[in-house]
Design a protein around this motif. Sequence first.
Motif, PDB file in Angstrom:
ATOM      1  N   ILE A  92      -4.995  -2.156   3.745  1.00  0.00           N
ATOM      2  CA  ILE A  92      -3.654  -1.717   3.342  1.00  0.00           C
ATOM      3  C   ILE A  92      -3.171  -2.534   2.150  1.00  0.00           C
ATOM      4  O   ILE A  92      -2.602  -1.987   1.187  1.00  0.00           O
ATOM      5  CB  ILE A  92      -2.673  -1.827   4.522  1.00  0.00           C
ATOM      6  CG1 ILE A  92      -3.031  -0.786   5.595  1.00  0.00           C
ATOM      7  CG2 ILE A  92      -1.230  -1.630   4.054  1.00  0.00           C
ATOM      8  CD1 ILE A  92      -2.191  -0.893   6.860  1.00  0.00           C
ATOM      9  N   LEU A  93      -3.400  -3.846   2.182  1.00  0.00           N
ATOM     10  CA  LEU A  93      -2.992  -4.694   1.062  1.00  0.00           C
ATOM     11  C   LEU A  93      -3.733  -4.318  -0.215  1.00  0.00           C
ATOM     12  O   LEU A  93      -3.140  -4.263  -1.307  1.00  0.00           O
ATOM     13  CB  LEU A  93      -3.246  -6.161   1.409  1.00  0.00           C
ATOM     14  CG  LEU A  93      -2.849  -7.185   0.337  1.00  0.00           C
ATOM     15  CD1 LEU A  93      -1.358  -7.100   0.025  1.00  0.00           C
ATOM     16  CD2 LEU A  93      -3.219  -8.593   0.786  1.00  0.00           C
ATOM     17  N   HIS A  94      -5.020  -4.028  -0.087  1.00  0.00           N
ATOM     18  CA  HIS A  94      -5.820  -3.625  -1.255  1.00  0.00           C
ATOM     19  C   HIS A  94      -5.263  -2.331  -1.858  1.00  0.00           C
ATOM     20  O   HIS A  94      -5.106  -2.224  -3.085  1.00  0.00           O
ATOM     21  CB  HIS A  94      -7.282  -3.430  -0.845  1.00  0.00           C
ATOM     22  CG  HIS A  94      -8.134  -2.844  -1.922  1.00  0.00           C
ATOM     23  ND1 HIS A  94      -8.594  -3.569  -3.000  1.00  0.00           N
ATOM     24  CD2 HIS A  94      -8.615  -1.572  -2.099  1.00  0.00           C
ATOM     25  CE1 HIS A  94      -9.303  -2.793  -3.792  1.00  0.00           C
ATOM     26  NE2 HIS A  94      -9.334  -1.574  -3.270  1.00  0.00           N
ATOM     27  N   ALA A  95      -4.961  -1.356  -1.009  1.00  0.00           N
ATOM     28  CA  ALA A  95      -4.422  -0.083  -1.502  1.00  0.00           C
ATOM     29  C   ALA A  95      -3.056  -0.284  -2.153  1.00  0.00           C
ATOM     30  O   ALA A  95      -2.740   0.333  -3.178  1.00  0.00           O
ATOM     31  CB  ALA A  95      -4.321   0.914  -0.339  1.00  0.00           C
ATOM     32  N   PHE A  96      -2.238  -1.135  -1.559  1.00  0.00           N
ATOM     33  CA  PHE A  96      -0.911  -1.421  -2.091  1.00  0.00           C
ATOM     34  C   PHE A  96      -0.997  -2.036  -3.488  1.00  0.00           C
ATOM     35  O   PHE A  96      -0.329  -1.597  -4.427  1.00  0.00           O
ATOM     36  CB  PHE A  96      -0.182  -2.362  -1.129  1.00  0.00           C
ATOM     37  CG  PHE A  96       1.199  -2.764  -1.576  1.00  0.00           C
ATOM     38  CD1 PHE A  96       2.298  -1.992  -1.263  1.00  0.00           C
ATOM     39  CD2 PHE A  96       1.391  -3.936  -2.303  1.00  0.00           C
ATOM     40  CE1 PHE A  96       3.573  -2.369  -1.673  1.00  0.00           C
ATOM     41  CE2 PHE A  96       2.651  -4.316  -2.709  1.00  0.00           C
ATOM     42  CZ  PHE A  96       3.748  -3.531  -2.397  1.00  0.00           C
ATOM     43  N   LEU A  97      -1.828  -3.057  -3.639  1.00  0.00           N
ATOM     44  CA  LEU A  97      -1.943  -3.744  -4.921  1.00  0.00           C
ATOM     45  C   LEU A  97      -2.622  -2.875  -5.972  1.00  0.00           C
ATOM     46  O   LEU A  97      -2.316  -2.982  -7.168  1.00  0.00           O
ATOM     47  CB  LEU A  97      -2.711  -5.055  -4.737  1.00  0.00           C
ATOM     48  CG  LEU A  97      -1.980  -6.123  -3.919  1.00  0.00           C
ATOM     49  CD1 LEU A  97      -2.880  -7.328  -3.680  1.00  0.00           C
ATOM     50  CD2 LEU A  97      -0.692  -6.553  -4.605  1.00  0.00           C
ATOM     51  N   GLU A  98      -3.528  -2.039  -5.537  1.00  0.00           N
ATOM     52  CA  GLU A  98      -4.200  -1.134  -6.472  1.00  0.00           C
ATOM     53  C   GLU A  98      -3.209  -0.156  -7.090  1.00  0.00           C
ATOM     54  O   GLU A  98      -3.325   0.226  -8.256  1.00  0.00           O
ATOM     55  CB  GLU A  98      -5.312  -0.372  -5.745  1.00  0.00           C
ATOM     56  CG  GLU A  98      -6.248   0.377  -6.672  1.00  0.00           C
ATOM     57  CD  GLU A  98      -7.409   0.987  -5.908  1.00  0.00           C
ATOM     58  OE1 GLU A  98      -7.171   1.793  -4.985  1.00  0.00           O
ATOM     59  OE2 GLU A  98      -8.564   0.635  -6.217  1.00  0.00           O
ATOM     60  N   GLU A  99      -2.218   0.224  -6.301  1.00  0.00           N
ATOM     61  CA  GLU A  99      -1.236   1.210  -6.761  1.00  0.00           C
ATOM     62  C   GLU A  99      -0.052   0.570  -7.480  1.00  0.00           C
ATOM     63  O   GLU A  99       0.495   1.137  -8.425  1.00  0.00           O
ATOM     64  CB  GLU A  99      -0.720   2.010  -5.556  1.00  0.00           C
ATOM     65  CG  GLU A  99       0.180   3.174  -5.919  1.00  0.00           C
ATOM     66  CD  GLU A  99      -0.559   4.323  -6.568  1.00  0.00           C
ATOM     67  OE1 GLU A  99       0.111   5.180  -7.183  1.00  0.00           O
ATOM     68  OE2 GLU A  99      -1.797   4.376  -6.462  1.00  0.00           O
ATOM     69  N   TYR A 100       0.351  -0.625  -7.045  1.00  0.00           N
ATOM     70  CA  TYR A 100       1.622  -1.171  -7.514  1.00  0.00           C
ATOM     71  C   TYR A 100       1.524  -2.571  -8.123  1.00  0.00           C
ATOM     72  O   TYR A 100       2.543  -3.247  -8.260  1.00  0.00           O
ATOM     73  CB  TYR A 100       2.617  -1.231  -6.354  1.00  0.00           C
ATOM     74  CG  TYR A 100       2.957   0.124  -5.811  1.00  0.00           C
ATOM     75  CD1 TYR A 100       3.747   1.013  -6.530  1.00  0.00           C
ATOM     76  CD2 TYR A 100       2.467   0.528  -4.570  1.00  0.00           C
ATOM     77  CE1 TYR A 100       4.051   2.261  -6.045  1.00  0.00           C
ATOM     78  CE2 TYR A 100       2.772   1.778  -4.074  1.00  0.00           C
ATOM     79  CZ  TYR A 100       3.562   2.638  -4.813  1.00  0.00           C
ATOM     80  OH  TYR A 100       3.856   3.875  -4.314  1.00  0.00           O
ATOM     81  N   SER A 101       0.368  -3.025  -8.489  1.00  0.00           N
ATOM     82  CA  SER A 101       0.233  -4.389  -9.006  1.00  0.00           C
ATOM     83  C   SER A 101       1.041  -4.612 -10.281  1.00  0.00           C
ATOM     84  O   SER A 101       1.463  -5.734 -10.574  1.00  0.00           O
ATOM     85  CB  SER A 101      -1.246  -4.715  -9.268  1.00  0.00           C
ATOM     86  OG  SER A 101      -1.796  -3.806 -10.204  1.00  0.00           O
ATOM     87  N   GLU A 102       1.290  -3.535 -11.036  1.00  0.00           N
ATOM     88  CA  GLU A 102       2.050  -3.682 -12.280  1.00  0.00           C
ATOM     89  C   GLU A 102       3.544  -3.810 -12.030  1.00  0.00           C
ATOM     90  O   GLU A 102       4.266  -4.382 -12.842  1.00  0.00           O
ATOM     91  CB  GLU A 102       1.774  -2.472 -13.193  1.00  0.00           C
ATOM     92  CG  GLU A 102       0.321  -2.332 -13.631  1.00  0.00           C
ATOM     93  CD  GLU A 102      -0.146  -3.528 -14.445  1.00  0.00           C
ATOM     94  OE1 GLU A 102       0.674  -4.088 -15.198  1.00  0.00           O
ATOM     95  OE2 GLU A 102      -1.321  -3.920 -14.309  1.00  0.00           O
TER      96      GLU A 102
END
Length: 250
Positions: A92-102
Amino acid sequence: MVRTVLIISTSSGVPLFSKELGKSIAQPRLVGSLLTAMVEQSVHAVGAPLSYMELSSVAVTLARDEARNVCCAIFHDPSFGPDFGKLLASQILHAFLEEYSEDLQASSFGFHRLLPSAIFGVIRPVLSRLQAHPSGAITRALVVSLDGSIIEWHEGLDRLTLVANLDVVLSCASELMTSMGRGCGRVTIDGANRTRTILQRLPHSGGVLVVAVSRTAAYRRYGRAIDEAFDTIAKVLQILQDRGFSKEPP
């Protein structure tokens, strides 16, 4: 059961995302600050961040990205254990950061629609880990969903033939076992080229787990790994069913 998913900024303790999947937690902002303080205290005290804690009726598993100062906390039943909790929180953390890291602050609402696919995404690393089993006996591991979609695709597979044969084999096996007053949970097929194929129907209409192994390897060398992978995938499907999420590949 997974109760709450909470993604926190570890630099401020402010929740970036919160989703109730079961019994909710009160005051997620306060909980976020408390977890952040506990993680920092753990680092100071023992040199490593807190990753799992278990109480009488709830457990909390944390996955952390130190570079971005973001942490995912999963509140779940203790029966899920730390290994599954860690896998789920990390995915879940990986998916979150992949989408919203910017732009982490823009994620409060948008990630709700992506959460089901993030949970479903746990299946792929489970299959990859199964195929990389140290015994070397497992040559392929994949899940075929009810609509014929295949998770963990491998070159050289004839998709149409595979799906058609699965349906025929499992239907025949089910009819045979039903006539004997029993259910059909697993089918093993010894094929050519010293290959054995194990088919296991997943619960909650999740499709079929397909594992190809070497016929020369004893089952005791890899059987436990298949059972553990099956149980993990079943937990993922249970979460999706409990919340009415789709059980098809995103």
